[in-house]
Design an enzyme around this catalytic site. Structure first.
Site, PDB file in Angstrom:
ATOM      1  N   HIS A   1       0.842  -1.205   0.000  1.00 17.91           N
ATOM      2  CA  HIS A   1       0.000   0.000   0.000  1.00 17.91           C
ATOM      3  C   HIS A   1       0.874   1.252   0.000  1.00 17.91           C
ATOM      4  O   HIS A   1       1.831   1.342   0.763  1.00 17.91           O
ATOM      5  CB  HIS A   1      -0.874   0.040   1.250  1.00 17.91           C
ATOM      6  CG  HIS A   1      -2.013  -0.931   1.223  1.00 17.91           C
ATOM      7  ND1 HIS A   1      -3.035  -0.913   2.131  1.00 17.91           N
ATOM      8  CD2 HIS A   1      -2.297  -1.945   0.369  1.00 17.91           C
ATOM      9  CE1 HIS A   1      -3.892  -1.867   1.855  1.00 17.91           C
ATOM     10  NE2 HIS A   1      -3.458  -2.526   0.799  1.00 17.91           N
TER      11      HIS A   1
ATOM     12  N   LYS B   1       2.300  -0.248  15.141  1.00 20.59           N
ATOM     13  CA  LYS B   1       3.738  -0.272  15.421  1.00 20.59           C
ATOM     14  C   LYS B   1       4.231  -1.487  16.221  1.00 20.59           C
ATOM     15  O   LYS B   1       5.429  -1.759  16.254  1.00 20.59           O
ATOM     16  CB  LYS B   1       4.135   0.996  16.197  1.00 20.59           C
ATOM     17  CG  LYS B   1       4.144   2.246  15.346  1.00 20.59           C
ATOM     18  CD  LYS B   1       5.407   2.330  14.511  1.00 20.59           C
ATOM     19  CE  LYS B   1       5.298   3.296  13.368  1.00 20.59           C
ATOM     20  NZ  LYS B   1       4.841   2.734  12.108  1.00 20.59           N
TER      21      LYS B   1
ATOM     22  N   TYR C   1       4.515   6.538  10.003  1.00 19.86           N
ATOM     23  CA  TYR C   1       3.665   5.385   9.704  1.00 19.86           C
ATOM     24  C   TYR C   1       4.425   4.328   8.895  1.00 19.86           C
ATOM     25  O   TYR C   1       4.360   3.137   9.202  1.00 19.86           O
ATOM     26  CB  TYR C   1       2.404   5.835   8.953  1.00 19.86           C
ATOM     27  CG  TYR C   1       1.343   4.776   8.929  1.00 19.86           C
ATOM     28  CD1 TYR C   1       0.416   4.647   9.969  1.00 19.86           C
ATOM     29  CD2 TYR C   1       1.275   3.852   7.889  1.00 19.86           C
ATOM     30  CE1 TYR C   1      -0.537   3.651   9.972  1.00 19.86           C
ATOM     31  CE2 TYR C   1       0.321   2.844   7.880  1.00 19.86           C
ATOM     32  CZ  TYR C   1      -0.584   2.757   8.926  1.00 19.86           C
ATOM     33  OH  TYR C   1      -1.527   1.760   8.930  1.00 19.86           O
TER      34      TYR C   1
HETATM   35  P1  FAD Z   1       3.961 -11.967  21.244  1.00 16.64           P
HETATM   36  O1  FAD Z   1       3.474 -12.007  19.838  1.00 16.64           O
HETATM   37  O2  FAD Z   1       2.970 -11.677  22.322  1.00 16.64           O
HETATM   38  O3  FAD Z   1       4.682 -13.345  21.527  1.00 16.64           O
HETATM   39  C1  FAD Z   1       5.038 -13.778  22.827  1.00 16.64           C
HETATM   40  C2  FAD Z   1       4.987 -15.285  22.884  1.00 16.64           C
HETATM   41  O4  FAD Z   1       5.432 -15.730  24.154  1.00 16.64           O
HETATM   42  C3  FAD Z   1       3.569 -15.813  22.716  1.00 16.64           C
HETATM   43  O5  FAD Z   1       3.549 -16.789  21.698  1.00 16.64           O
HETATM   44  C4  FAD Z   1       3.236 -16.394  24.083  1.00 16.64           C
HETATM   45  O6  FAD Z   1       2.352 -17.498  23.994  1.00 16.64           O
HETATM   46  C5  FAD Z   1       4.604 -16.776  24.612  1.00 16.64           C
HETATM   47  N1  FAD Z   1       4.678 -16.829  26.068  1.00 16.64           N
HETATM   48  C6  FAD Z   1       4.125 -15.989  26.972  1.00 16.64           C
HETATM   49  N2  FAD Z   1       4.428 -16.364  28.230  1.00 16.64           N
HETATM   50  C7  FAD Z   1       5.183 -17.471  28.126  1.00 16.64           C
HETATM   51  C8  FAD Z   1       5.795 -18.322  29.073  1.00 16.64           C
HETATM   52  N3  FAD Z   1       5.675 -18.108  30.388  1.00 16.64           N
HETATM   53  N4  FAD Z   1       6.497 -19.382  28.627  1.00 16.64           N
HETATM   54  C9  FAD Z   1       6.643 -19.622  27.307  1.00 16.64           C
HETATM   55  N5  FAD Z   1       6.075 -18.830  26.347  1.00 16.64           N
HETATM   56  C10 FAD Z   1       5.362 -17.772  26.755  1.00 16.64           C
HETATM   57  N6  FAD Z   1       1.539  -4.474  15.574  1.00 16.64           N
HETATM   58  C11 FAD Z   1       1.939  -3.972  14.367  1.00 16.64           C
HETATM   59  O7  FAD Z   1       3.142  -3.814  14.153  1.00 16.64           O
HETATM   60  N7  FAD Z   1       1.063  -3.642  13.380  1.00 16.64           N
HETATM   61  C12 FAD Z   1      -0.272  -3.800  13.548  1.00 16.64           C
HETATM   62  O8  FAD Z   1      -1.037  -3.553  12.600  1.00 16.64           O
HETATM   63  C13 FAD Z   1      -0.746  -4.304  14.829  1.00 16.64           C
HETATM   64  N8  FAD Z   1      -2.069  -4.485  15.063  1.00 16.64           N
HETATM   65  C14 FAD Z   1      -2.462  -5.108  16.218  1.00 16.64           C
HETATM   66  C15 FAD Z   1      -3.818  -5.329  16.399  1.00 16.64           C
HETATM   67  C16 FAD Z   1      -4.240  -5.951  17.555  1.00 16.64           C
HETATM   68  C17 FAD Z   1      -5.721  -6.186  17.746  1.00 16.64           C
HETATM   69  C18 FAD Z   1      -3.302  -6.389  18.555  1.00 16.64           C
HETATM   70  C19 FAD Z   1      -3.745  -7.118  19.787  1.00 16.64           C
HETATM   71  C20 FAD Z   1      -1.962  -6.155  18.379  1.00 16.64           C
HETATM   72  C21 FAD Z   1      -1.520  -5.501  17.229  1.00 16.64           C
HETATM   73  N9  FAD Z   1      -0.166  -5.255  17.015  1.00 16.64           N
HETATM   74  C22 FAD Z   1       0.226  -4.660  15.833  1.00 16.64           C
HETATM   75  C23 FAD Z   1       0.823  -5.600  18.039  1.00 16.64           C
HETATM   76  C24 FAD Z   1       1.541  -6.931  17.766  1.00 16.64           C
HETATM   77  O9  FAD Z   1       0.614  -7.968  17.580  1.00 16.64           O
HETATM   78  C25 FAD Z   1       2.512  -7.254  18.918  1.00 16.64           C
HETATM   79  O10 FAD Z   1       3.275  -6.120  19.194  1.00 16.64           O
HETATM   80  C26 FAD Z   1       3.418  -8.440  18.589  1.00 16.64           C
HETATM   81  O11 FAD Z   1       2.702  -9.652  18.696  1.00 16.64           O
HETATM   82  C27 FAD Z   1       4.648  -8.500  19.513  1.00 16.64           C
HETATM   83  O12 FAD Z   1       5.397  -9.643  19.241  1.00 16.64           O
HETATM   84  P2  FAD Z   1       6.219 -10.372  20.396  1.00 16.64           P
HETATM   85  O13 FAD Z   1       6.897 -11.524  19.729  1.00 16.64           O
HETATM   86  O14 FAD Z   1       6.997  -9.383  21.147  1.00 16.64           O
HETATM   87  O15 FAD Z   1       5.113 -10.896  21.422  1.00 16.64           O
HETATM   88  C1  PHB Z   2      -4.742  -4.669  11.060  1.00 15.20           C
HETATM   89  O1  PHB Z   2      -4.958  -5.574  11.872  1.00 15.20           O
HETATM   90  O2  PHB Z   2      -4.880  -4.829   9.832  1.00 15.20           O
HETATM   91  C2  PHB Z   2      -4.347  -3.328  11.584  1.00 15.20           C
HETATM   92  C3  PHB Z   2      -4.288  -3.107  12.955  1.00 15.20           C
HETATM   93  C4  PHB Z   2      -3.922  -1.857  13.420  1.00 15.20           C
HETATM   94  C5  PHB Z   2      -3.618  -0.841  12.528  1.00 15.20           C
HETATM   95  C6  PHB Z   2      -3.670  -1.073  11.170  1.00 15.20           C
HETATM   96  C7  PHB Z   2      -4.033  -2.336  10.695  1.00 15.20           C
HETATM   97  O3  PHB Z   2      -3.289   0.399  12.976  1.00 15.20           O
END
Ligand code: FAD
Ligand code: PHB
Length: 396
Positions: A75, A300, A388
């Site tokens: 996009h 983010k 962004y």
């Molecule tokens: P996580 O994905 O949370 O991974 C952590 C892992 O650790 C999980 O698999 C969990 O099961 C595991 N874990 C936890 N505790 C333990 C334990 N005690 N022992 C072993 N394993 C464990 N971000 C963007 O960049 N763009 C977006 O558009 C965006 N939209 C979002 C929309 C929504 C609705 C949500 C909820 C989040 C969004 N995010 C977005 C944020 C993004 O999803 C998170 O920032 C991302 O998942 C972070 O990755 P991570 O690997 O740090 O953590």
């Molecule tokens: C998405 O889930 O597609 C999504 C989430 C948060 C945003 C943009 C897109 O800000």
């Protein structure tokens, strides 16, 4: 009782933990990933969707770009919608050619798991009772239950990539971490619908009834969000009510219509800003949501997790390769600059686009003035666009 040895013990198989394991593998450094959920669960968990330009470049350079480039939707702009009208922000024109790619987080996770499995990487799903030990010594270890057995992983470094609700951050002794936090008086109700997207780009809508976001996952699947009260119960939102509210908040005066379809998934997510500083103590380093959270309005969270891991993998490569400790010692400080920029941007987008319960009419007028300014002023929309699509990574 089973004991394993590795250079880096990684807790969590989200984007942060899996990418760290992959990048370390490319640098010839061993790791073991321990994840509490099943592989199927982490591969199906619907979350983020927007990849910054730098995230796409990093995944591509590390050999993970094939499906991303085939199936991801590139996009060049987003739309801000308010007062019944849409206003396009041409991100590519405003940022010297940068863009975003819409590609589900669970697809990134699937690609990463496939790459680790293909390289015979050690991934242990379904672990329980995990705890990290001796993090302030030179021989830390992780203990957990796996396949009905006690498992001990001895390592040089532990990477806490276990998300916001993980156990690693809390293993840092009291008094070390400083926490900066803000919670918002609303949540997002998100749905995934089997409906053809009728708009090519994402739409961020400000409406007197609350914020709405229009996104997508593929030419057949739409992803939509609604601002709802923070303690909202999903059972108050039958599909009909969701579609009515989405139509009210998203449809424009010029007759643009939302395509509806069966709801495949729905859930409610709270909104929070959170940073724990520093992101390391002794031999434990934190990356991604384990150390910081942003409200999703700036898209983010996953991008920041990936940016942390990029810095961490490089620092660990130096640490294990030439015994250089300086990059690892500076890891937290290096990451926090980008994190705070993203914290500010996410807070700013959130503040501009949501209705704050109890806010006075003055607050509403300020939001409208800000929105008008952002879509009219090249300076203001350039600032939105460059944040962004993601600011360039600092060296290295
Ligand atoms: P996580 O994905 O949370 O991974 C952590 C892992 O650790 C999980 O698999 C969990 O099961 C595991 N874990 C936890 N505790 C333990 C334990 N005690 N022992 C072993 N394993 C464990 N971000 C963007 O960049 N763009 C977006 O558009 C965006 N939209 C979002 C929309 C929504 C609705 C949500 C909820 C989040 C969004 N995010 C977005 C944020 C993004 O999803 C998170 O920032 C991302 O998942 C972070 O990755 P991570 O690997 O740090 O953590
Ligand atoms: C998405 O889930 O597609 C999504 C989430 C948060 C945003 C943009 C897109 O800000």
């Amino acid at each position: 009782m089973k004991t394993m040895k590795t250079k880096v013990g990684i807790v969590g198989a989200g984007p942060a933990g899996l990418l760290l394991s992959h990048l370390l593998h490319l640098a010839g450094i061993s790791s073991i990933v321990l994840e509490s959920r099943s592989r199927a669960y982490v591969e199906q968990r619907v979350r983020a969707g927007v990849l910054e330009q730098g995230t796409v470049d990093l995944l591509t350079q590390s050999g993970l770009g094939d499906r991303l480039h085939r199936e991801g939707l590139r996009h060049h702009g987003i739309e801000l919608r308010f007062g019944g009208q849409g206003h396009r922000i041409d991100m590519t024109a405003l940022t010297g050619g940068r863009a975003i790619v819409v590609y589900g987080q669970q697809e990134v996770v699937k690609d990463l798991i496939a790459a680790r499995v293909a390289a015979d990487g050690a991934l242990h799903f379904g672990v329980s009772d995990l705890a990290v030990h001796d993090i302030d010594s030179s021989s830390p270890f992780i203990r957990c239950q796996h396949d009905g057995d006690d498992l001990t992983v001895r390592c040089d470094i532990i990477a806490g990539c276990d998300g916001f609700h993980g156990v690693c951050r809390d293993a840092i002794p009291p008094g070390i971490l400083k926490v900066f936090e803000r919670t918002y008086p609303f949540a997002w109700l998100g749905i995934l619908a089997k409906a053809r997207p009728t708009h090519e780009e994402l739409i961020y809508a400000y409406h007197e009834r609350g914020f709405a976001l229009y996104s997508m996952r593929s030419p057949e699947i739409t992803r939509l969000y609604l601002q709802v009260p923070p303690d909202e119960d999903i059972s108050n939102w039958p599909d009909d009510r969701i579609w009515t509210e989405l139509r009210t908040r998203l449809e424009t005066d010029d007759g643009w219509k939302l395509e509806e379809g069966p709801v495949l998934e729905k859930g409610i997510t709270g909104m929070r800003s959170f940073v724990a500083e520093p992101m390391q103590f002794g031999r434990l380093v934190l990356a991604g949501d384990a150390a910081h959270i942003v409200p999703p309005t700036g898209a983010k969270g996953m991008n920041l997790a990936i940016a942390d891991v990029r810095v961490l993998a490089h620092a660990l490569t130096r640490y294990f390769g030439d015994g250089r400790n300086d990059l690892l010692a500076a890891y937290s400080q290096t990451c926090l600059k980008r994190i705070w920029r993203a914290e500010h941007f996410s807070w700013w987008m959130t503040s501009m686009l949501h209705i704050f319960p109890g806010d006075d009419t003055f607050g509403g007028r300020l939001q409208r003035s800000q929105l008008d300014y952002v879509v009219r002023s090249t300076a203001a929309c350039t600032s939105l666009a460059e944040n962004y699509v993601g600011l360039p990574f600092a060296d290295p």
